[in-house]
Design a protein around this motif. Sequence first.
Motif, mmCIF file in Angstrom:
data_model
loop_
_atom_site.group_PDB
_atom_site.id
_atom_site.type_symbol
_atom_site.label_atom_id
_atom_site.label_comp_id
_atom_site.label_asym_id
_atom_site.label_seq_id
_atom_site.Cartn_x
_atom_site.Cartn_y
_atom_site.Cartn_z
ATOM 1 N N SER A 166 0.836 -1.206 0.000
ATOM 2 C CA SER A 166 0.000 0.000 0.000
ATOM 3 C C SER A 166 0.870 1.256 0.000
ATOM 4 N N GLY A 167 2.174 1.094 0.109
ATOM 5 C CA GLY A 167 3.082 2.248 0.107
ATOM 6 C C GLY A 167 3.265 2.824 1.487
ATOM 7 N N SER A 168 2.198 3.272 2.085
ATOM 8 C CA SER A 168 2.178 3.773 3.465
ATOM 9 C C SER A 168 0.742 3.660 3.959
ATOM 10 N N GLN A 169 0.591 3.503 5.269
ATOM 11 C CA GLN A 169 -0.745 3.255 5.802
ATOM 12 C C GLN A 169 -0.784 3.653 7.274
ATOM 13 N N THR A 170 -1.973 4.015 7.770
ATOM 14 C CA THR A 170 -2.113 4.275 9.209
ATOM 15 C C THR A 170 -2.077 2.946 9.961
ATOM 16 N N ALA A 171 -1.738 3.012 11.231
ATOM 17 C CA ALA A 171 -1.644 1.796 12.034
ATOM 18 C C ALA A 171 -2.998 1.098 12.130
ATOM 19 N N SER A 172 -4.071 1.863 12.365
ATOM 20 C CA SER A 172 -5.402 1.263 12.516
ATOM 21 C C SER A 172 -5.858 0.571 11.241
ATOM 22 N N ASN A 173 -5.645 1.220 10.094
ATOM 23 C CA ASN A 173 -6.037 0.601 8.823
ATOM 24 C C ASN A 173 -5.229 -0.663 8.550
ATOM 25 N N THR A 174 -3.950 -0.645 8.926
ATOM 26 C CA THR A 174 -3.111 -1.837 8.758
ATOM 27 C C THR A 174 -3.651 -2.988 9.598
ATOM 28 N N LEU A 175 -4.018 -2.693 10.832
ATOM 29 C CA LEU A 175 -4.566 -3.732 11.702
ATOM 30 C C LEU A 175 -5.904 -4.256 11.176
ATOM 31 N N LEU A 176 -6.735 -3.357 10.642
ATOM 32 C CA LEU A 176 -8.018 -3.782 10.079
ATOM 33 C C LEU A 176 -7.823 -4.725 8.898
ATOM 34 N N LYS A 177 -6.824 -4.412 8.037
ATOM 35 C CA LYS A 177 -6.543 -5.278 6.889
ATOM 36 C C LYS A 177 -6.058 -6.646 7.361
ATOM 37 N N CYS A 178 -5.230 -6.660 8.402
ATOM 38 C CA CYS A 178 -4.739 -7.938 8.941
ATOM 39 C C CYS A 178 -5.883 -8.739 9.563
ATOM 40 N N MET A 179 -6.824 -8.040 10.232
ATOM 41 C CA MET A 179 -7.980 -8.727 10.827
ATOM 42 C C MET A 179 -8.875 -9.337 9.744
ATOM 43 N N ALA A 180 -8.926 -8.675 8.587
ATOM 44 C CA ALA A 180 -9.756 -9.180 7.486
ATOM 45 C C ALA A 180 -9.071 -10.297 6.708
ATOM 46 N N ASN A 181 -7.772 -10.504 6.973
ATOM 47 C CA ASN A 181 -7.015 -11.550 6.280
ATOM 48 C C ASN A 181 -7.399 -12.919 6.852
ATOM 49 N N ASN A 182 -7.910 -13.786 6.007
ATOM 50 C CA ASN A 182 -8.375 -15.098 6.464
ATOM 51 C C ASN A 182 -7.249 -15.989 6.988
ATOM 52 N N GLU A 183 -6.010 -15.698 6.547
ATOM 53 C CA GLU A 183 -4.882 -16.520 6.967
ATOM 54 C C GLU A 183 -4.393 -16.161 8.372
ATOM 55 N N ILE A 184 -4.802 -14.987 8.880
ATOM 56 C CA ILE A 184 -4.390 -14.547 10.209
ATOM 57 C C ILE A 184 -5.472 -14.932 11.212
ATOM 58 N N THR A 185 -5.149 -15.829 12.134
ATOM 59 C CA THR A 185 -6.125 -16.312 13.131
ATOM 60 C C THR A 185 -5.887 -15.721 14.521
ATOM 61 N N GLU A 186 -4.815 -14.954 14.684
ATOM 62 C CA GLU A 186 -4.496 -14.387 15.997
ATOM 63 C C GLU A 186 -5.484 -13.281 16.364
ATOM 64 N N LYS A 187 -5.574 -13.009 17.661
ATOM 65 C CA LYS A 187 -6.454 -11.954 18.154
ATOM 66 C C LYS A 187 -5.884 -10.584 17.798
#
Length: 527
Positions: free
Chosen positions: A115-136
Amino acid sequence: MSIDYGNLCSVILKQCFGETVQLVGDCLFAANARTLSNIAKTTKLSRREVSTALGILIKYQLINFQANEVNAFVAEYTLKREEILYILRYSRYVHLIQTMYGSVGAAIAEELLYSGSQTASNTLLKCMANNEITEKVETIRDTFFQMIRDNYLIKLPMLVTSETGEPDAVPKLHIEDYDLFNPPDIDLPTLAKIHNGALPATQLKDTGVFWQLNFKRFHQDFRDSLMISAVERKLGASAGECFKFILKQMYERTDPWQRQYSNPFTVVEVKQQVEKNSSNLDLLRHLEKYVALIADDSLHFIRKIGEMGGGQYVVDMAPAFESLALACIENVITERFGSKASRIFRVVRMKKYIEQEELQKEAMIPAKEAKLLSYSLFQEQFLQIKTIRKAGGGGTGPAKAFYLFYLKHKQITKMLLDICFKALYNDITRSNYEKNEHKRLIEKSQKLDSIVATMKERGESEEYIAEILETLTPPEREILDKVKNRIKTLSKAELSLDDTIFLLQMYIYHSAPTYVVATNKKSSSNQ
């Protein structure tokens, strides 16, 4: 910058962002700074197309902009030429993060890179939406914060408002050094509600505070790995581990990117590091001998400067990378001209200045062959000739002067860099050609693999799956295997070339003169 590097940057921009961004990048590469109107006129693109391309390059931190000195309402854009090459290292950055922080860290790194650069919250939201990431989400946030503490993530400069409270016509961005690695304010309950669709994304607290990967921190690790592996290959695993702790101690009081040599450290300080962090009994028992061995070695990675407290040492970056770069050059000469030519190069390197007759004696090579090889090296600019006129001689013939062979280390390094840039350009161009030439066949194979994977999930019979696989005919499969092997070979060559480029660039950087005084405090300039 050379023409070869310009061609390489051009093909990288085209491959990643398309032809419009490539045209704008080529235009900016050819000049120190250009305005939007000038870029549009030169490239014959519309102002909207140029603006979009500039926006993409700004988002990926590939250009700088500032107000024109004459007209403060007009922005001038400058291309960060060196950083375009970093795009080829994205996979290496992600791999390093994955080895340190696992799949969560790799997901964060991938999101910020692509994404080039991103806010921390948006980065976390994208990781939460990633089906491969199962961590809290707490685990993802903690990993993000740990990457900031380790300086692998860095905060980008923020918009500066004028005295009236309004932004300038040409925006100014600024950030203080102390704020570069300050963790953001992340509200986990709000993130959870946004993730579930209960709140809009506008409710985030850190809107406008962007983060990206800190490339210098990654390059510091690559550089350390290069030096440690060189020590391991020559002096053994324990010596390599010893040097790793020496570097760790060095960073306690030295700027990681100090050009030539570090602040002093003692064996006692290194021993404290080893006792805390290592279980290598051999290293603990013979630490002083290993330090002395590294200091006495011809690589010259460290140098003794005193006798107090067992002696003080410094890590000497300039001669260290000179040794590594010259070893790389010798390998190139061996590949191109043979081992005897490499021997001639080493003799000239040791003697600094040497005549032809003495050269063939020192290298123990027959006169005719030595002359042929030495002049081949001279013709390819690996050797230089210095002419010294004899005193009192008025003529210009060969008997009236001495002709001495010698080396220009930086000139050879820059020449090899250009060769590497050209080879890397050819490598990427050929790989793209192979992919485009067999695009239909590759897409057919990928589609077939996807269908087979779905069938296996559904529990279809092996006979039915084999029947589907037969839709790819034997001749097509043979061509596909050849193409895949060719692309794989080109990918390996790309990685190898990038390693060589990185080594040569480190030598040029650390051999440059510096007037910066080293500090005794732990520096935050990992940025």
